[in-house]
Scaffold this active site. Structure first.
Site, PDB file in Angstrom:
ATOM      1  N   TRP A 219     -14.266   6.514   0.144  1.00  0.00           N
ATOM      2  CA  TRP A 219     -15.083   7.385  -0.125  1.00  0.00           C
ATOM      3  C   TRP A 219     -16.535   7.070   0.196  1.00  0.00           C
ATOM      4  CZ3 TRP A 219     -13.341   9.892  -5.589  1.00  0.00           C
ATOM      5  CH2 TRP A 219     -12.233  10.382  -5.513  1.00  0.00           C
TER       6      TRP A 219
ATOM      7  N   GLY B  56     -16.717   6.417  11.850  1.00  0.00           N
ATOM      8  CA  GLY B  56     -17.789   7.174  11.246  1.00  0.00           C
ATOM      9  C   GLY B  56     -18.412   8.306  12.164  1.00  0.00           C
TER      10      GLY B  56
ATOM     11  N   HIS C   7     -15.216  -4.696   5.316  1.00  0.00           N
ATOM     12  CA  HIS C   7     -15.391  -3.269   6.148  1.00  0.00           C
ATOM     13  C   HIS C   7     -16.555  -3.580   7.124  1.00  0.00           C
ATOM     14  CE1 HIS C   7     -16.519   0.882   6.863  1.00  0.00           C
ATOM     15  NE2 HIS C   7     -15.260   1.179   6.578  1.00  0.00           N
TER      16      HIS C   7
ATOM     17  N   GLU D  21      -9.804  -1.484  12.232  1.00  0.00           N
ATOM     18  CA  GLU D  21     -10.925  -0.516  12.228  1.00  0.00           C
ATOM     19  C   GLU D  21     -11.869  -1.023  13.266  1.00  0.00           C
ATOM     20  OE1 GLU D  21     -11.306   2.012   8.584  1.00  0.00           O
ATOM     21  OE2 GLU D  21     -12.531   0.316   8.458  1.00  0.00           O
TER      22      GLU D  21
ATOM     23  N   SER E 108     -12.104   7.378  12.430  1.00  0.00           N
ATOM     24  CA  SER E 108     -12.064   8.745  12.704  1.00  0.00           C
ATOM     25  C   SER E 108     -10.696   9.268  12.667  1.00  0.00           C
ATOM     26  CB  SER E 108     -12.443   8.668  14.188  1.00  0.00           C
ATOM     27  OG  SER E 108     -13.928   8.473  14.499  1.00  0.00           O
TER      28      SER E 108
ATOM     29  N   GLY F 192     -12.000   7.532   6.312  1.00  0.00           N
ATOM     30  CA  GLY F 192     -13.422   7.828   5.599  1.00  0.00           C
ATOM     31  C   GLY F 192     -13.667   9.381   5.427  1.00  0.00           C
TER      32      GLY F 192
HETATM   33  P1  PGA Z   1     -14.040   7.412   9.140  1.00  0.00           P
HETATM   34  O1  PGA Z   1     -14.366   6.126   8.435  1.00  0.00           O
HETATM   35  O2  PGA Z   1     -12.784   7.813   8.874  1.00  0.00           O
HETATM   36  O3  PGA Z   1     -15.173   8.351   8.605  1.00  0.00           O
HETATM   37  O4  PGA Z   1     -14.287   7.080  10.875  1.00  0.00           O
HETATM   38  C1  PGA Z   1     -13.175   4.985   8.362  1.00  0.00           C
HETATM   39  C2  PGA Z   1     -13.802   3.799   7.702  1.00  0.00           C
HETATM   40  O5  PGA Z   1     -14.844   3.627   7.584  1.00  0.00           O
HETATM   41  O6  PGA Z   1     -13.010   3.245   6.901  1.00  0.00           O
END
Ligand code: PGA
Length: 251
Positions: free
Chosen positions: A9, A170, A94, A164, A212, A233
């Site tokens: 979140w 994001g 992260h 990631e 994403s 996210g």
């Molecule tokens: P997102 O973020 O799904 O909005 O790309 C993933 C994350 O940062 O863990």
């Protein structure tokens, strides 16, 4: 094997009532798809009590933890506190935390502290950009080796690695990753683990994908991409889409 579906979140939502609503959605998903999915929500610290109140059966994760225990640390939270508040997972490394200065060494210290408190670390690794020479592989290798060199082989079953790629995360994402890019990196991650711990060790660790992930691309990351779950996210903050994402995987 169930896929792990982790909702990150980040710094949302603003109000406890909204956190409660999101937690209820996650709980409904975890019940409906319990054959296929193991659901975890990672709220900001302040909403953890709200979320654990919704249900004892919903797994809760934190988004970071202090690297050292028993020192005066204004603003930080120790793994022991997380444990006693019902937290069983914790994201470390992260890219947004790394961008604020979290180093590989700190990530490794956090992993050790979490394992000590029997909390599953969800360790994020990923390159900022891809280059044609393949230097991005060495970025991920360094991120992995810094903590793999400190943990015992027996801990491999108690950690989760989240691949990631920063460029796919994001609202600022350059583009989505392809399932093939995901699969190649997951194979590479398992190879690094095997290089450190010996034959077959690479298969012990659960490796998931994040960046994403949505209701359209999720299944591909698991089937072609070989991801054993997701770190989600934005979509985890939208009850409708998070439910649709779960339904798309269960299909
Ligand atoms: P997102 O973020 O799904 O909005 O790309 C993933 C994350 O940062 O863990």
């Amino acid at each position: 094997m169930q896929l792990l579906l982790i909702g990150n979140w980040k710094m949302a939502p603003q109000k406890p009532a909204e956190a409660q609503k999101l937690a209820r959605t996650a709980l409904a998903i975890s019940k409906k798809y319990k054959k296929f999915l193991s659901v975890v929500v990672c709220p900001p610290f302040i909403h953890i009590p709200t979320v654990t109140k919704v249900s004892k059966t919903l797994s809760v994760g934190a988004q970071t933890v202090a690297a050292e225990a028993n020192v005066a640390q204004t603003g930080l939270v120790d793994a022991g506190m997380l444990r006693s508040s019902g937290v069983s997972y914790c994201i470390v490394g992260h890219s947004e935390s790394r961008a604020r200065g979290e180093t590989n060494e700190e990530v490794a210290a956090k992993v050790l502290r979490l394992l000590e408190k029997k909390i599953t670390p969800v360790i994020c690794v990923g390159e900022k950009e891809r280059d044609h020479q393949g230097w991005y592989l060495s970025v991920v290798k360094d991120q992995l080796e810094s903590f793999l060199s400190l943990i015992p082989r027996a801990a491999l079953k108690n950690i989760v690695i989240a691949y990631e790629p920063v460029w796919a995360i994001g609202s600022g994402a350059v583009r989505e990753a392809t399932p093939l890019e995901c699969r190649e990196m997951i194979i590479y991650i398992r190879k690094i683990i095997t290089d450190v711990f010996g034959p077959k060790s690479g298969e012990i660790v659960r490796v998931i994908y994040g960046g994403s992930v949505d209701e359209k691309n999720a299944l591909g990351f698991a089937v072609e991409g070989q991801a054993q779950g997701y770190l989600v996210g934005r979509v985890s903050l939208d009850s409708k889409r998070f439910s649709a994402l779960a339904a798309s995987i269960a299909k």
